[in-house]
Structure formats: C-alpha cells, structure tokens
Design a protein around this motif. Structure first.
Motif, short mmCIF file in Angstrom:
data_model
loop_
_atom_site.label_atom_id
_atom_site.label_comp_id
_atom_site.label_asym_id
_atom_site.label_seq_id
_atom_site.Cartn_x
_atom_site.Cartn_y
_atom_site.Cartn_z
N PHE A 336 -14.13 -4.13 6.47
CA PHE A 336 -13.14 -3.29 5.79
C PHE A 336 -13.00 -3.61 4.30
CE2 PHE A 336 -12.21 -2.61 10.17
CZ PHE A 336 -11.67 -1.34 10.24
N LYS A 337 -14.00 -4.33 3.78
CA LYS A 337 -13.95 -4.74 2.38
C LYS A 337 -13.87 -3.55 1.43
CE LYS A 337 -16.38 -7.97 -0.68
NZ LYS A 337 -17.58 -8.85 -0.79
N ALA A 338 -14.55 -2.47 1.78
CA ALA A 338 -14.62 -1.31 0.89
C ALA A 338 -13.56 -0.25 1.17
CB ALA A 338 -16.01 -0.67 0.98
N PHE A 339 -12.77 -0.45 2.23
CA PHE A 339 -11.75 0.55 2.58
C PHE A 339 -10.46 0.30 1.80
CE2 PHE A 339 -14.45 0.72 6.38
CZ PHE A 339 -14.62 2.10 6.49
N PRO A 340 -9.60 1.33 1.68
CA PRO A 340 -8.32 1.14 1.00
C PRO A 340 -7.52 0.02 1.66
CG PRO A 340 -8.72 3.47 1.37
CD PRO A 340 -9.81 2.73 2.11
N SER A 341 -6.92 -0.82 0.83
CA SER A 341 -6.18 -1.98 1.34
C SER A 341 -4.73 -1.90 0.88
CB SER A 341 -6.83 -3.27 0.81
OG SER A 341 -6.11 -4.40 1.25
N VAL A 342 -3.81 -2.19 1.81
CA VAL A 342 -2.38 -2.21 1.51
C VAL A 342 -1.82 -3.53 2.04
CG1 VAL A 342 -2.17 0.31 1.60
CG2 VAL A 342 -1.79 -1.05 3.68
N THR A 343 -0.56 -3.79 1.78
CA THR A 343 0.07 -5.00 2.30
C THR A 343 1.26 -4.65 3.18
OG1 THR A 343 1.49 -5.19 0.34
CG2 THR A 343 -0.62 -6.36 0.30
N THR A 344 1.56 -5.54 4.10
CA THR A 344 2.71 -5.35 4.98
C THR A 344 3.31 -6.71 5.30
OG1 THR A 344 3.46 -4.30 7.03
CG2 THR A 344 1.36 -5.47 7.12
N THR A 345 4.53 -6.70 5.79
CA THR A 345 5.18 -7.95 6.18
C THR A 345 4.74 -8.33 7.59
OG1 THR A 345 7.11 -6.91 7.21
CG2 THR A 345 7.19 -7.27 4.82
N ALA A 346 5.08 -9.54 7.99
CA ALA A 346 4.72 -10.02 9.33
C ALA A 346 5.71 -9.53 10.39
CB ALA A 346 4.64 -11.54 9.34
N ASP A 347 6.78 -8.87 9.98
CA ASP A 347 7.82 -8.43 10.91
C ASP A 347 7.43 -7.16 11.65
OD1 ASP A 347 9.39 -10.53 9.96
OD2 ASP A 347 10.18 -9.28 8.33
N LYS A 348 7.92 -7.05 12.88
CA LYS A 348 7.74 -5.81 13.63
C LYS A 348 8.50 -4.68 12.94
CE LYS A 348 7.24 -7.88 18.24
NZ LYS A 348 7.80 -7.91 19.61
N GLN A 349 7.90 -3.49 12.94
CA GLN A 349 8.53 -2.33 12.31
C GLN A 349 8.30 -1.09 13.15
OE1 GLN A 349 6.47 -2.81 8.31
NE2 GLN A 349 8.46 -2.10 7.61
#
Length: 416
Positions: A336-349
């Motif tokens: 997934f190196k070339a795919f769009p990357s986002v960030t998220t928290t470790a918490d359930k959502q």
C-alpha cells in the motif's frame, strides 16, 4: 550455442572490437572477463543490472566473471553521459557504498562464484610520478579528446580529474589482464571509449598480439523511444529498502506488450524456445499478460529470491481480489506504499465517524451513502451497517486499517 551468438539473438551486443575473434576464443576455452561498478551510491538500480545480466550469462556458460568495485575511480567520478562534474564523496561514504554493493553482487552471482576486486588496491599505490611516467606517456591527448565520452563534455568543460578517468580504467584492464588473465571487458554503450583505451594500453605494453576484447551493450529503449530504467517515482532500485520486492515485481508486471519480449531476452535466462512461445501468447492472448507475469517472476526471483517473489505475488493477488486479511503488517506496508494514506486514532469509532474524521470521505452524507450502498470494505469485509464500529487495533498488529471504496479505490489508514 556459443555465448556470442546467444547475446546476438538476445539483441544484447552494441559493439565489439572483434566479434569473430571473441567467438573463437570463447569456443576454445573458458575465459575471464570483467565489468566494473563505481560505488557512487549504496544500491544498484535496474540500469546497472543490464551489463551484469550479460556477465551472469557468461558465468552460466562456464566463463569466469570478475567484478571491479571502483573504490579509486568512484572517488573521482566518471564523465560518461553527464553534463556536470560529479560531487566528490568522502572516502567513508565510498567505503559504505562498497559494502552495500558487495552484498547485492553476492546475491546475484553467488558466494564464491565470482571474483570481486577493488581498484583502490592497485591505483592507490601509484605515485604521481609513476602515473605520469608509466602510463601518461602512453596516452595521446588528441586521441583522448576525440573519445565520445570526453568530446561530449568539452563545450561545458571537464576537469583534469575526470579527464584522466579513462587512463585509470585502462590501468584496471591491464592489471586484470596481467594478474588474472582477464581478456574481455564489458560495459554499457557509453563506456566504449574507456574500454577501447584499455585495449590500446594493453597492446602497447604487452604486445600487439595480446588477445583482449571489448563488448558493449546497447542503450535499452522502450517502444515509445524513452530510456528504459525508471518509473514515475524515479529509479527502480535493487535494494529492497529503496524499492520493495512488491514494487519491483509490479514494475515488470506492468511492461507494455510492445516491450515485454525484448525485456524477456535481456533480463531472463529463459531459452529461445520459451521466449518464442511467450511471444506467441502476447500476439494471440495479450489480455492474459502471460509474458509480463513470467518476466516479473523471473527478474524478481533473480534479484530478491524465492521468498520475496512469493510475498510479492501474495500481495498482488490480495489487492486484485480485495481479500487483504491474510496479509501481514509488513506486506501491507509494501503493497500500500503507493496508495493514498491517512491517519486515524487507535480508538474504536462508528464507521461514519471513522470515514469522515480520517478524511477518506469528504462528508458524513457521502459516508452514509457509501456505507448504505455497500461500497465500503474495511479490512476485507464489506460494511453496510451505519451503526458498525471500526476497531483500528483488530488486525495488522494494530498498525493499519485497510479501506476500499468501490472496486478499486484503496486507502491505507495508519494508526497513531
């Protein structure tokens, strides 16, 4: 088939000083031959692979490869094909690069299956006076200036340091001829001037009847006329940390139908019969991309080994099918190196909150619509429940969440 004839069939000969003589010599006995590489970086890329594939073919035909690491020449710079002087590296950096390249070469040629030497071992022992008296007197400046390798730089200028490169490379050839019975040097087409300068030096010093040969490889062009060797992201490296085995595999898998047979001849050890059969498949069933798959398999296995090839194929299959559950965190990082990357928290959502807060969806309305329509897949499972929760720590060592929107749009959510 004689090695020279095989190379001709593969389209891998640009120039030789005496093709018939080289064919006769390689038929009579196993010869020693060499190719050099300067440690200007800590990894080879696939452009470097071209002459080393030829060296490997000689090895498989029973001949004896010698590889020269240019610990000395690499510290001053080769003028070939460049419009400006190289930036000189520290000797510490050169040493680091040498060790990295040695590791790659051992993987390609096998432990104890070739001789690896460093021209620093003999060039560093030359005094300035020895250099001028023993070698400088044997080189005509007019002849040196007429070499394409130098002539191309005269308008913009060339330092005396880089001007002397062809003398140093010639000393390499002479040293190897004397000490290791090396009779052939191979290299890229831009090295013709340097290599033939070595032939001239050997014959002046050892006699006009010295049996020494030069062979260069053509500049490899794609069907659209552009130079082979780079992707949109830059060089394709042999170092797995710079270009992952998956990326490496994909580079070869994505070659054009018009180029794939040429690359099979250059970069694989498949027989003429096997390549001809693949060529027929390209014509009859191009949509199956059988030739590209075989090319990717052969080159990835050669450079990275069986385990890395299997991993690259596993990632490819998972991304094609959407079944990513069996992938490890390391395989996710590669694939997934070339795919769009986002960030998220470790918490359930809640799934809608997760999609909008991570930036995968632009609005809650769009997120709800995509979930309700079954367009969202989380870690390989389709989600159509607006009340579903996303647990970022549920898979992939708690490092990633893989989101697919529609059939092909992937996102990598990195857990922070």
């Amino acid at each position: 088939m004689n090695i020279v004839d095989e190379l001709k069939w593969r389209g891998a000969i640009n120039q030789t000083n005496d093709e018939d003589g080289l064919r006769e010599l390689t038929t009579e006995k196993a010869i020693s031959l060499y190719c050099g590489i300067d440690p200007t970086g800590d990894s080879m890329h696939i452009g470097h692979l071209i002459p080393f594939m030829i060296l490997k073919r000689f090895q498989l035909a029973g001949h004896k490869p010698v590889i020269v690491i240019g610990g000395a020449t690499g510290s001053i710079g080769d003028p070939s094909g460049k419009k400006a002087e190289r930036t000189l590296q520290s000797m510490e950096q050169v040493q680091h690069n040498q060790e990295a390249l040695k590791t790659q070469l051992v993987r390609l040629f096998g432990e104890d299956q070739f001789r690896l030497v460093n021209n620093y071992d003999w060039l560093s022992k030359l005094s300035l006076l020895d250099f001028l008296r023993d070698y400088g007197k044997l080189f005509n400046v007019k002849t040196m200036l007429n070499k394409e390798i130098v002539a191309s730089r005269l308008e913009v200028g060339i330092s005396f340091t880089e001007f002397t490169y062809q003398i140093l490379q010639s000393i390499d050839f002479l040293t190897l001829y004397r000490e290791q019975d090396v009779q052939l040097q191979i290299g890229g087409g831009d090295q013709w001037g340097n290599i033939t300068a070595g032939l001239d030096l050997i014959r002046r010093v050892e006699g006009a009847d010295a049996k020494v040969f030069a062979l260069t490889i053509p500049l490899l062009l794609k069907s659209d006329g552009t130079k082979f060797g780079k992707s949109e992201g830059g060089n394709i490296w042999l170092d797995a940390d710079k270009t992952t085995p998956y990326e490496f595999y994909q580079f070869w898998l994505n070659q054009d139908d018009n180029d794939v047979v040429k690359f099979l001849k250059y970069f694989t050890f498949l027989s003429e019969e096997e390549i001809t059969a693949l060529e027929e498949q390209v014509k009859a069933e191009p949509w199956k991309r059988a030739a590209q798959k075989r090319l990717a398999e052969e080159v990835t296995q050669f450079v990275h080994g069986d385990a890395a090839l299997a991993q690259a194929q596993k990632i490819t299959a998972a991304l094609f099918s959407g079944d990513v559950k069996a992938l490890s965190a390391d395989e996710i990082e590669q694939g997934f190196k070339a795919f769009p990357s986002v960030t998220t928290t470790a918490d359930k959502q809640n799934i809608v909150d997760f999609l909008t807060e991570s930036g995968i969806e632009k609005s809650r309305r769009q997120a709800r619509e995509d979930v309700s329509n079954g367009a969202i897949t989380i870690n390989g499972d389709k989600q159509d429940d607006l009340e579903a929760e996303v647990d970022p720590q549920a898979m992939f060592d708690g490092k990633f969440v893989i989101v697919r929107r529609g059939k092909k749009k992937y996102f990598l959510a990195r857990v922070q």
